[in-house]
Design a protein around this motif. Sequence first.
Motif: not given
Length: 245
Positions: A84-92
Amino acid sequence: MPQWAPFTAVSGVLTVLLLLLARQSQQLLGDAGGNEPVDPGVGVELTPRMLLANVAVTQGGVIVLVLAAAWYFAIPADALGVGPASTGVPALGLGVAFGVVLWIGNELSTWLADAAGAAYDESLRELLAPASAGGWLILFGAVLPTIAVAEEVLFRAALIGVPAAGFGVSPWLLAAVSSVAFALGHGAQGRVGIVVTGLLGFVLAAGYIRSGSLLVVIVAHYLVNATEFFAHEYLGVGSALAGRG
């Protein structure tokens, strides 16, 4: 319970096999500097479609085997850099920014190599360039994403993240070793290309270690490759900052 040792052994064997396959491909394309032609007696005419299919199948197989081994040996997702902490819009977004910086640095490094009279072989990238609009869609939409996922899953997640999590080995030591393997897997780009690719691999490894995110380096890796193909092969831009293959 995670079985760290068997997974690491499988990853090591897969890396060796991939390097051997890369070496065979290099011999088929010519010598490391691109100066010796393929033996005409072989009777094989390489086309962009053949090369793209070979790359897609090989790299796709890497993804399947690594992920299957991770599932079979119960490797936790966070050891691979997925969570959860390493995926999503921020990681993108971080991956996009990282990829832009890497591409600029990569172009500068190859320009410096050219200025020093140590240009590397770009023939592989030229051979992979499609001749049709459909081919370009396949390259950008399927082949290059597959390459980015496969190489980051193997060289960063499997060879750095898992051993560091399972055995407490320094991730920076693992980054150095995996970057050497990553560089050797790109021998078709010549000696200078191997050095440049090794440096790129270490920077990607550093991004993976610092961010803890596999998605970040996959996106960055894809952008570097895609931008090079788009600028130097699709648009035919022959700027002073010559692209890396």
